[in-house]
Design an enzyme around this catalytic site. Structure first.
Site, PDB file in Angstrom:
ATOM      1  N   ARG A  47      -2.725   6.837  -6.423  1.00  0.00           N
ATOM      2  CA  ARG A  47      -1.584   5.935  -6.218  1.00  0.00           C
ATOM      3  C   ARG A  47      -1.996   4.479  -6.358  1.00  0.00           C
ATOM      4  O   ARG A  47      -1.201   3.634  -6.787  1.00  0.00           O
ATOM      5  CB  ARG A  47      -0.930   6.187  -4.858  1.00  0.00           C
ATOM      6  N   ARG A  48      -3.230   4.164  -6.006  1.00  0.00           N
ATOM      7  CA  ARG A  48      -3.706   2.796  -6.196  1.00  0.00           C
ATOM      8  C   ARG A  48      -3.789   2.472  -7.690  1.00  0.00           C
ATOM      9  O   ARG A  48      -3.539   1.349  -8.109  1.00  0.00           O
ATOM     10  CB  ARG A  48      -5.081   2.606  -5.555  1.00  0.00           C
ATOM     11  N   ARG A  51       3.602  -6.202   5.826  1.00  0.00           N
ATOM     12  CA  ARG A  51       2.747  -6.181   4.633  1.00  0.00           C
ATOM     13  C   ARG A  51       3.659  -6.074   3.420  1.00  0.00           C
ATOM     14  O   ARG A  51       4.523  -5.196   3.357  1.00  0.00           O
ATOM     15  CB  ARG A  51       1.786  -4.999   4.665  1.00  0.00           C
ATOM     16  N   THR A  75      -2.531  -7.636  -2.571  1.00  0.00           N
ATOM     17  CA  THR A  75      -2.645  -7.741  -4.032  1.00  0.00           C
ATOM     18  C   THR A  75      -4.087  -7.977  -4.426  1.00  0.00           C
ATOM     19  O   THR A  75      -4.863  -8.576  -3.681  1.00  0.00           O
ATOM     20  CB  THR A  75      -1.761  -8.877  -4.572  1.00  0.00           C
ATOM     21  N   HIS A  76      -4.435  -7.503  -5.637  1.00  0.00           N
ATOM     22  CA  HIS A  76      -5.725  -7.827  -6.246  1.00  0.00           C
ATOM     23  C   HIS A  76      -5.550  -8.820  -7.393  1.00  0.00           C
ATOM     24  O   HIS A  76      -6.517  -9.178  -8.056  1.00  0.00           O
ATOM     25  CB  HIS A  76      -6.394  -6.563  -6.803  1.00  0.00           C
ATOM     26  N   LYS A 109       3.758  -3.896  -3.851  1.00  0.00           N
ATOM     27  CA  LYS A 109       4.621  -3.624  -5.004  1.00  0.00           C
ATOM     28  C   LYS A 109       5.241  -2.238  -4.931  1.00  0.00           C
ATOM     29  O   LYS A 109       6.400  -2.048  -5.284  1.00  0.00           O
ATOM     30  CB  LYS A 109       3.827  -3.797  -6.299  1.00  0.00           C
ATOM     31  N   GLY A 110       4.487  -1.246  -4.496  1.00  0.00           N
ATOM     32  CA  GLY A 110       4.994   0.126  -4.413  1.00  0.00           C
ATOM     33  C   GLY A 110       4.186   1.048  -5.287  1.00  0.00           C
ATOM     34  O   GLY A 110       3.784   0.668  -6.397  1.00  0.00           O
ATOM     35  N   ASP A 119       2.853   2.412   7.236  1.00  0.00           N
ATOM     36  CA  ASP A 119       2.914   2.408   5.780  1.00  0.00           C
ATOM     37  C   ASP A 119       4.207   3.089   5.337  1.00  0.00           C
ATOM     38  O   ASP A 119       4.612   4.105   5.904  1.00  0.00           O
ATOM     39  CB  ASP A 119       1.727   3.163   5.181  1.00  0.00           C
ATOM     40  N   MET A 120       4.849   2.523   4.327  1.00  0.00           N
ATOM     41  CA  MET A 120       6.049   3.141   3.773  1.00  0.00           C
ATOM     42  C   MET A 120       5.672   4.020   2.586  1.00  0.00           C
ATOM     43  O   MET A 120       4.756   3.706   1.829  1.00  0.00           O
ATOM     44  CB  MET A 120       7.051   2.075   3.353  1.00  0.00           C
TER      45      MET A 120
END
Length: 324
Positions: A282-283, A178, A220-221, A181-182, A130-131
């Site tokens: 963060r989500r 993966r 994405t959702h 968006k960030g 994960d970044m």
């Protein structure tokens, strides 16, 4: 953007993170976390696998500042890898270099990562890096590249809000990626600030990797983006085994099952542990509407959207002060 900044600010509040770790289950954290221990998490994975949904497992952890904490996180991830293998579940690992010592000592972090990737490789388990924020980006990418010289089970994440994302996705086109968006607050010098710009770059990155890359995980959702991807892969005859959709545990569960039934590869991001607060904030920073997509209210049934988070933050802060 005000909402986004608000959620990011909450995610970085160590006081609230500590209180949430202590009181999270009482406040309903189980709606966004697959389990607080490995046994519960494996049970959640098995339930998702029964719907033909695979998983990527994240050992939650924030603010790691000592080698002891980083080593403990490494051991927990190694135990998860062993559990995935022993239970024969369809799952792989997602990890954050900062949790494994990136901010303490780069060589120490690399040794931890090497041990994890080596163990996972022995069981043919994929490891996704994960970044995080921009300050950690290049060092993390460098370690992914170095590990890939020895192992073929590593991949990483490209964040569409970064200006450099197009260059990065070209460089890493031969990796399993993966696309997201960030979820961090980044300055205008390095990242797009406007949602439309981020979304447009997100779609462009997805299309590029679908056409040129190894394997694409589309995180994405957003049903509009999902519909766009469906049309794109059909128009370009892209095989279904070249990509997957990803969503977070507890979000849009009906759509998750529907996409899996339609024959698309589907993967759920499965966080576990008690250190859930920063992850969840963060989500919401990524997409504040996410709060409406959780299967259960996080804090109370009567509150929603911003009020839910603000009230939750207030309660957690009060609980912390009361128990000092």
């Amino acid at each position: 953007m005000l909402l986004r900044d608000f959620f990011i600010h909450l995610s970085e509040n160590q006081l609230l993170n500590s209180a949430a770790k202590k009181y999270g289950l009482k406040l309903g954290a189980q709606s966004v976390v697959a389990g607080t221990n490995i046994e519960e998490t494996i049970a959640s994975i098995k339930e998702l696998n029964a719907h033909n949904i695979s998983c990527t497992v994240d050992n939650l952890g924030e603010f790691v500042s000592s080698k002891e904490e980083a080593t403990a996180a490494k051991e927990k991830i190694l135990t998860v890898i062993e559990a995935i293998h022993e239970n024969g579940v369809a799952a792989h690992i997602s990890l954050k270099p900062s949790q494994l010592g990136l901010d303490i000592d780069v060589d120490f972090c690399y040794d931890n990562l090497y041990e994890i990737v080596e163990k996972a490789s022995s069981y043919d388990i994929f490891v996704n890096f994960d970044m995080e924020d921009y300050g950690r980006l290049q060092t993390s990418f460098d370690m992914v590249e170095e590990l890939s010289k020895t192992f073929d089970n590593v991949g990483t994440v490209i964040q569409s809000y970064f200006y450099r994302a197009k260059d990065d996705i070209e460089k890493f086109k031969d990796y399993r990626l993966r696309i997201v968006k960030g979820a961090y607050k980044e300055p205008v010098e390095v990242a797009y600030q406007d949602k439309l710009d981020i979304d447009l770059n997100f779609i462009e990155l997805i299309e590029y990797h679908l056409l040129n890359g190894k394997f694409t995980s589309i995180a994405t959702h957003d049903h509009n983006i999902i519909a766009h991807v469906k049309r794109f892969v059909a128009d370009h005859n892209i095989p279904l085994d070249k990509f997957e959709f990803q969503m977070l545990y507890g979000f849009r569960t009906d759509m998750q099952k529907e996409l899996a039934k339609e024959g698309y590869n589907f993967c759920v991001y499965v966080p576990f542990g008690e250190d859930w607060y920063g992850y969840f904030m963060r989500r919401l920073a990524e997409r504040p509407q996410n709060l409406n997509l959780v299967t259960k209210q996080v804090f109370t049934k009567k509150t929603n959207t911003v009020l839910a988070v603000a009230a939750g933050a207030f309660v957690l802060g009060r609980l912390t002060k009361r128990n000092k």
